[in-house]
Design a protein around this motif. Structure first.
Motif, mmCIF file in Angstrom:
data_model
loop_
_atom_site.group_PDB
_atom_site.id
_atom_site.type_symbol
_atom_site.label_atom_id
_atom_site.label_comp_id
_atom_site.label_asym_id
_atom_site.label_seq_id
_atom_site.Cartn_x
_atom_site.Cartn_y
_atom_site.Cartn_z
ATOM 1 N N LEU A 258 0.833 -1.203 0.000
ATOM 2 C CA LEU A 258 0.000 0.000 0.000
ATOM 3 C C LEU A 258 0.875 1.264 0.000
ATOM 4 O O LEU A 258 0.649 2.193 -0.791
ATOM 5 N N GLY A 259 1.880 1.276 0.874
ATOM 6 C CA GLY A 259 2.748 2.445 0.971
ATOM 7 C C GLY A 259 3.540 2.693 -0.299
ATOM 8 O O GLY A 259 3.612 3.835 -0.783
ATOM 9 N N CYS A 260 4.131 1.645 -0.890
ATOM 10 C CA CYS A 260 4.945 1.810 -2.099
ATOM 11 C C CYS A 260 4.093 2.214 -3.295
ATOM 12 O O CYS A 260 4.538 2.978 -4.158
ATOM 13 N N SER A 261 2.873 1.713 -3.350
ATOM 14 C CA SER A 261 1.977 2.063 -4.463
ATOM 15 C C SER A 261 1.706 3.563 -4.472
ATOM 16 O O SER A 261 1.823 4.233 -5.513
ATOM 17 N N PHE A 262 1.353 4.090 -3.319
ATOM 18 C CA PHE A 262 1.058 5.521 -3.258
ATOM 19 C C PHE A 262 2.332 6.370 -3.298
ATOM 20 O O PHE A 262 2.286 7.516 -3.737
ATOM 21 N N LEU A 267 5.444 10.391 -6.279
ATOM 22 C CA LEU A 267 6.649 10.771 -7.027
ATOM 23 C C LEU A 267 6.315 11.065 -8.482
ATOM 24 O O LEU A 267 6.888 11.975 -9.093
ATOM 25 N N LEU A 268 5.367 10.287 -9.053
ATOM 26 C CA LEU A 268 4.951 10.523 -10.444
ATOM 27 C C LEU A 268 4.294 11.901 -10.567
ATOM 28 O O LEU A 268 4.572 12.649 -11.519
ATOM 29 N N ILE A 442 8.348 10.546 2.805
ATOM 30 C CA ILE A 442 9.453 10.116 1.937
ATOM 31 C C ILE A 442 9.410 10.862 0.604
ATOM 32 O O ILE A 442 10.450 11.254 0.055
ATOM 33 N N SER A 443 8.217 11.097 0.067
ATOM 34 C CA SER A 443 8.103 11.783 -1.225
ATOM 35 C C SER A 443 8.601 13.231 -1.159
ATOM 36 O O SER A 443 8.970 13.810 -2.181
ATOM 37 N N ALA A 444 8.602 13.816 0.053
ATOM 38 C CA ALA A 444 9.058 15.200 0.198
ATOM 39 C C ALA A 444 10.561 15.293 0.425
ATOM 40 O O ALA A 444 11.128 16.384 0.389
ATOM 41 N N LEU A 445 11.234 14.159 0.648
ATOM 42 C CA LEU A 445 12.650 14.179 1.013
ATOM 43 C C LEU A 445 13.610 14.463 -0.141
ATOM 44 O O LEU A 445 14.672 15.064 0.089
ATOM 45 N N PRO A 446 13.317 14.036 -1.383
ATOM 46 C CA PRO A 446 14.283 14.330 -2.455
ATOM 47 C C PRO A 446 14.622 15.813 -2.592
ATOM 48 O O PRO A 446 15.732 16.151 -2.997
ATOM 49 N N GLY A 447 13.690 16.691 -2.238
ATOM 50 C CA GLY A 447 13.967 18.125 -2.314
ATOM 51 C C GLY A 447 14.993 18.595 -1.299
ATOM 52 O O GLY A 447 15.547 19.686 -1.429
ATOM 53 N N LEU A 448 15.270 17.750 -0.274
ATOM 54 C CA LEU A 448 16.257 18.118 0.744
ATOM 55 C C LEU A 448 17.672 17.685 0.375
ATOM 56 O O LEU A 448 18.632 18.097 1.030
#
Length: 654
Positions: A258-262, A267-268, A442-448
């Motif tokens: 469930l977590g990886c799907s969303f 990210l998409l 996790i989806s917000a972390l790449p910006g850091l």
């Protein structure tokens, strides 16, 4: 010679030359303001930016002064005069878009701070309202952020275990928030913004990247639906706890699926929004859409009965008062003050960096000291209303900016939306899976993690890159606070090295001009015969660098040491005069004055004169008070050319 001619000759001798008049201007500079006067003036600049310009007396003058004070403290009184319906329309859309992102994010950040989910929503109510009245940034979005949430949980849990006594832990977090707000407000009132600058840009890049990885690893707990107990935040301890839990405790793969799907969906949407600026709203509403859909899936399939971890109860209603929960007499109050100071600096650094970035894009100036004051007041108020430390969020501010916000009214719209959610919608979040909150974080972390900026820092300044690496690996393999301490220590080491061994330029005259420049940077510049002109490339002449400066100048002047292309170009003939250009020097301490006297006596024993040019008024004041001006024969001048003319008795031509 007639009596008239003798009189004219005598008047000519007594009439000071232009160079002598300029030297008198330097020596007769007014005394610099004292420390107390500087503090008073700086406070006036914050509270009363227009100073005492109004010379008129009476009630009109007093009322105008009061209005000026109110406008300085509450900028909303200024821009609200020109606020229009069109601006409100843009702010309304931006605020609703902002709310759709902040609600699920704030619940996730509260769990990251090891607090109940509602405290993340509370933090989006009181602080943004206060900032809307006191803040000067138009685009910044106020609320909880990932890095500060991690910092609070990693440091406060060393004082109180949140698992053993969550109520006591929560109260300590409120107390830390109060101290953080007090520090921030004090920084603003006393104009101590330079303290924030100790966390340099390179340090922040490294710290954010390391913190992002640690935060991501901690979200494995929610993404996998496992439980583990560790109070450490380093990568080795977290991974060891995760693997131990996986192998020794039962867990459900439904959480991971469930977590990886969303997470893939989030990210998409982020990629789509980045490639097409018109679709900025997709990554903004994607977290809320994920929460709604995943909650419906769990509710309809009763997945919570099959191992899917859910949020369960979120307390409804507005922020309860938390004054009586502050632990000011706690035995660990000293530790809480230290934590508050660290959190205050980190939160301010992120907020000011975010605010200034978008203010530059919009073309207006952001006053850092006023921002500190407003941040401090809002966190003090937040600590009294069940909030934890709030600051400016880069991701939410970017969404706010892209949504076309005009003023901080967008924050007010967001607050109203959060209040409605607290009053009416918290029961609907009962079945929200923890895996979704983990995927949102996790989806917000790449910006850091800014790899490109780290590479640029490596190319520009290797010492800055070392500070970046120190912060990154300190956070990753030790702890958040150790990473900060290592990075700040490396930044201090860089400052100390630069202070102990400052650069010293040898100056020469550029042909056809009266300009003196570094002979190594400008090869056409020629040193005056018999004159050694040097400039200290440091703002301070103090105990840390005084001996180094004296030894370097004496070597050049007395020993006539031959230097290569990177050093000094040797003057032709015997040195008769050393001119110390103090253009860059802003202050000198007693050690510097004593060392300068030693240099003068050392040069005098070799028959070499010492002259000083263009000192700042603080330096002139100390030179006069210490009688050093008299000891060197009053040889203080405005320019190097005037010093050479006066000391050697003739014009110097190249």
């Amino acid at each position: 010679m007639s009596e008239r001619e003798l009189s004219q000759f005598s008047q000519t001798l007594q009439t000071p030359t232009e160079g002598e008049r300029a030297a008198q201007w330097v020596l007769n500079a007014p005394e610099p303001p004292g420390l107390w006067r500087e503090l008073v003036n700086s406070t006036k600049e914050i509270v009363l930016p227009n100073g005492n310009k109004s010379k008129s007396s009476g009630e009109h003058s007093k009322s105008r002064r009061m209005v000026s004070v109110l406008e300085s403290v509450f900028p909303i009184l200024v821009w609200s005069r020109t606020y229009t319906a069109n601006k409100f329309k843009k702010d309304l859309m931006a605020g609703l878009t902002l709310a759709s992102l902040c609600i699920p994010q704030s619940i996730g950040y509260a769990t990251l701070a090891k607090l109940a989910p509602q405290h993340g929503l509370y933090t989006n109510v009181v602080p943004p309202i206060i900032y809307a009245f006191m803040g000067s940034s138009r685009e910044i979005a106020i609320g909880p952020v990932a890095v500060v949430s991690l910092l609070i949980s990693s440091m406060v849990q060393k004082v109180q275990d949140p698992e053993a006594d969550p109520i006591a832990y929560r109260n300590l977090v409120f107390t830390v928030t109060l101290f953080a707000g007090i520090f921030q407000a004090a920084f603003g009132l006393l104009r101590l913004g330079f303290l924030v600058d100790f966390l340099s840009h390179a340090v922040i890049v490294g710290f954010m990247a390391g913190a992002a990885i640690v935060i991501g690893l901690q979200q494995l707990k929610g993404l996998l639906g496992i439980t583990y107990s560790t109070n450490k935040t380093d990568i080795i301890s977290v991974l060891a706890a995760v693997f131990k839990s996986l192998f020794h405790n039962p867990w459900s793969p439904y959480n991971f699926v469930l977590g990886c799907s969303f997470l893939c969906f989030l990210l998409l949407m982020r990629i789509v929004g980045r490639r097409n600026k018109k679709l900025f709203w997709l990554p903004a509403i994607a977290p809320l859409v994920s929460v709604v859909i995943s909650t419906l899936i769990v509710y309809l399939t009763r997945a919570d009965k099959h191992g899917v971890k859910i949020v369960k109860h979120i307390k409804s209603g507005l922020n309860p008062i938390s004054v009586h929960q502050l632990q000011l007499n706690d035995p660990h109050a000293t530790d809480l003050v230290k934590i508050g100071a660290i959190v205050a600096v980190v939160a301010l650094t992120e907020a000011i960096a975010v605010g200034r970035s978008f203010a530059t894009i919009k073309g207006y100036h952001l006053d850092g000291n006023k921002e500190m004051l407003s941040m401090g007041v809002m966190n003090i108020a937040g600590s009294l209303s069940s909030c934890y430390v709030a600051t400016g969020s880069f991701s939410r501010t970017a969404v706010n900016f892209s949504a076309g916000c005009e003023t901080v009214v967008s924050n007010i719209v967001m607050v109203i939306t959060v209040i409605i959610s607290l009053e009416a919608l918290t029961r609907l979040l009962y079945f929200t899976p923890n895996a979704i909150l983990a995927s949102i974080i996790i989806s917000a972390l790449p910006g850091l993690i800014d790899v490109h900026e780290a590479y640029n820092i490596y190319k520009v300044d290797k010492l800055d890159f070392l500070a970046l690496i120190g912060a990154f690996f300190g956070v990753l393999f030790c702890s958040v606070e150790i990473g900060l301490l290592v990075a700040v220590a490396m930044s201090f080491a860089k400052i100390i090295i630069s202070s102990i061994q400052p650069g010293i330029e040898t100056l020469g005259k550029v042909p056809g001009t009266d300009i003196f420049c570094d002979v190594n940077q400008y090869p056409m510049a020629v040193m005056l015969p018999g004159v050694l002109s040097v400039r200290i490339k440091s703002p301070l002449f103090c105990f840390a660098n005084a001996t180094f400066i004296r030894e370097r100048i004496s070597k050049w002047a007395i020993e006539k040491e031959e230097m290569d292309a990177k050093g000094i170009v040797k003057a032709k003939g015997k040195i008769q005069l050393v001119v110390l250009d103090m253009t860059n020097l802003t202050n000198i301490d007693t050690t510097g004055l004593a060392t300068l006297e030693e240099l003068y006596e050392q040069l005098l024993s070799q028959g070499i004169m010492l002259a000083i040019t263009n000192p700042k008024w603080q330096v002139v004041h100390k030179l006069k008070v210490s009688n050093l001006v008299k000891k060197i024969g009053g040889r203080v001048f405005l320019t190097i050319g005037e010093a050479a003319d006066a000391c050697l008795g003739h014009r110097m031509h190249v």
